[in-house]
Design an enzyme around this catalytic site. Structure first.
Site, mmCIF file in Angstrom:
data_model
loop_
_atom_site.group_PDB
_atom_site.id
_atom_site.type_symbol
_atom_site.label_atom_id
_atom_site.label_comp_id
_atom_site.label_asym_id
_atom_site.label_seq_id
_atom_site.Cartn_x
_atom_site.Cartn_y
_atom_site.Cartn_z
ATOM 1 N N PHE A 138 0.648 -1.189 -0.154
ATOM 2 C CA PHE A 138 -0.084 0.114 -0.051
ATOM 3 C C PHE A 138 0.851 1.176 -0.171
ATOM 4 C CE2 PHE A 138 -2.274 3.426 2.034
ATOM 5 C CZ PHE A 138 -3.724 3.570 1.147
ATOM 6 N N ASP A 223 9.159 2.865 1.346
ATOM 7 C CA ASP A 223 8.152 3.489 1.654
ATOM 8 C C ASP A 223 8.041 3.326 3.293
ATOM 9 O OD1 ASP A 223 5.546 4.417 2.739
ATOM 10 O OD2 ASP A 223 4.646 3.719 1.128
ATOM 11 N N LYS A 252 2.653 10.060 8.387
ATOM 12 C CA LYS A 252 2.113 9.418 9.536
ATOM 13 C C LYS A 252 2.697 9.876 11.012
ATOM 14 C CE LYS A 252 -0.674 5.864 7.830
ATOM 15 N NZ LYS A 252 -0.512 5.031 6.568
HETATM 16 C C1 LIG Z 1 -0.848 5.267 5.242
HETATM 17 C C2 LIG Z 1 0.580 5.158 4.202
HETATM 18 C C3 LIG Z 1 0.334 5.725 3.091
HETATM 19 C C4 LIG Z 1 -0.559 6.857 2.710
HETATM 20 O O1 LIG Z 1 -0.346 8.004 3.472
HETATM 21 P P1 LIG Z 1 -1.630 8.911 3.491
HETATM 22 O O2 LIG Z 1 -0.770 10.103 4.301
HETATM 23 O O3 LIG Z 1 -2.895 8.310 3.850
HETATM 24 O O4 LIG Z 1 -1.463 9.530 2.101
HETATM 25 C C5 LIG Z 1 1.442 5.397 2.034
HETATM 26 N N1 LIG Z 1 2.315 4.174 2.247
HETATM 27 C C6 LIG Z 1 2.125 3.507 3.315
HETATM 28 C C7 LIG Z 1 3.141 2.408 3.919
HETATM 29 C C8 LIG Z 1 1.003 3.975 4.423
HETATM 30 O O5 LIG Z 1 0.818 3.013 5.585
#
Ligand SMILES: *Cc1c(COP(=O)(O)O)cnc(C)c1O
Length: 404
Positions: A138, A223, A252
């Site tokens: 994701f 990521d 986050k």
């Molecule tokens: C939450 C998340 C995203 C997206 O972040 P947003 O602030 O919702 O755009 C991207 N990559 C990972 C691994 C995530 O957990």
């Protein structure tokens, strides 16, 4: 006449892309929340791994209030002191030489993907455009990031989607070898898949990806939107693995609840993002940067990071005890304070059934897909809150089991 907002207002006034729980929290302090009726909850959800220091931590409140009285926003027509300090500290604390600031994880990943494409294009030519990512991964909700993400349900019906994206199997290096070549621009991966079910990459797998990228002059993109900023027990999970990416994305936990994101990279890669190639009005917003700066300074200390490992062990010990009694989990896994409990075959797909029961017992938790119960609490959650929260969780699980 005053109107008290209710859950019914959600269905009436908001587009139906979410299905929030029935209760509406109105106040938070540390790892506790209170709803409109004054009922109290222990928070293991942490705003989906965002509230890294819990709710209304004095360090963050102080930083926010101090900056609120000084300067909020300028745009990037001017720079500002908190953004410059945040960028400097991020580079001093990591592998990175350069930082791009934005407002969310999806935006940070969008920037990473555009940077990778531009770098490969400028350095090698237009043919080097393939991005390899992983099934179940994701990376956000923009059209590019849902295409790179490995969960088709997030991109279905939104086509045509950006091309040149290939998906391999997580933790299977042979599946990557089959796809990688001189046309590979980047490999993007979460060192531990979050939404995909709290699945850590093996060290050999990440090292294999690093080697393949070096061999083909492709960029390795981590990521770390969910795993970063103390969540794994180190400042970033790449430090736990000892494997360094070319680009890293963070969001986050970085803002502790204030919307902020960052893309980190090196002097080898950054120069292609020349004037005008990318940008964001809010990126490096002074208020967001001031809060993130306070968060990172507070979190990247032996006291906070050392406490994460201790809390992880406490979670694991109690979850295993719950499992010995009720036999609901197949596996308990994760790093630091990003913990997943996969359901046993008899309870396949029922992680989501625990959440409303947990709320009734006074606990907020998360799932990661239908089969994994996920916990991502504050990095400084008091140990007493962990123990009491897990007692509430056990009551919820006992109810699920007896209703089965
Ligand atoms: C939450 C998340 C995203 C997206 O972040 P947003 O602030 O919702 O755009 C991207 N990559 C990972 C691994 C995530 O957990």
């Amino acid at each position: 006449m005053s109107h008290t907002p209710s859950r019914a207002d959600f269905d009436q006034y908001m587009v139906p892309n979410y299905a929030p729980q029935k209760v509406i929290p109105v106040r938070g302090e540390g790892s506790r929340l209170w709803d409109q009726e004054g009922r109290e909850y222990i928070d293991f959800a942490g705003g989906i791994a965002v509230n890294s220091l819990g709710h209304c931590h004095p360090v963050l409140v102080e930083a926010l209030k101090a900056q609120a009285d000084k300067l909020w926003h300028l745009s990037n027509v001017y720079t500002n002191e908190p953004a410059l300090e945040l960028a400097r500290e991020l580079t001093e604390r990591t592998f990175a030489d350069k930082v791009y600031l934005c407002s969310s994880g999806g935006e940070a990943n969008e920037a990473a993907l555009k940077l990778a494409r531009r770098w490969a294009h400028d350095k090698h030519g237009a043919h080097k455009d393939k991005i390899i990512s992983f099934r179940q991964s994701f990376h956000g909700r923009t059209l590019f990031t849902v295409s790179v993400g490995g969960q088709p349900k997030y991109s279905q019906g939104f086509g045509p989607v950006p091309g040149g994206v290939l998906h391999a199997e997580f933790n299977n290096l042979d599946s990557v070898r089959e796809l990688v070549g001189d046309d590979t621009c980047a490999i993007m991966i979460e060192p531990m898949q979050g939404e995909g079910g709290i699945v850590p990459a093996t060290p050999e797998f990440l090292q294999g990806l690093r080697d393949l990228c070096d061999e083909h002059d492709a960029l390795l993109v981590f990521d770390e939107v969910q795993t970063g900023v103390g969540r794994s027990g180190s400042l970033y999970a790449y430090m736990d693995y000892g494997i360094t990416p070319d680009i890293l994305t963070s969001a986050k936990s970085l803002g502790g609840g204030f919307p902020v994101g960052a893309m980190l990279t090196t002097d080898r890669v950054a120069p292609v993002l020349v004037l005008g190639t990318h940008g964001s009005t809010y990126g490096g917003n002074a208020l967001a940067s001031a809060v993130a700066l306070a968060a990172i300074r507070h979190i990247d200390t032996p006291e906070v990071l050392g406490g994460v490992a201790k809390r992880h062990d406490l979670f694991r010990e109690h979850l295993e005890a719950i499992n010995r009694k009720h036999g609901v989990f197949k596996e308990i896994r994760g790093m630091g304070l990003l913990i997943g409990a996969e359901m046993a075959p008899e309870y396949e797909g029922r992680a989501k059934d625990i959440l409303p029961l947990a709320i009734e017992e006074g606990l907020m938790a998360l799932i990661a897909g239908p089969n994994v119960l996920r916990m991502a609490p504050s990095l400084v959650i008091p140990e007493a809150d962990i123990v009491e929260g897990l007692e509430r969780l056990e009551r919820a699980i006992a109810r699920m089991v007896s209703a089965s």
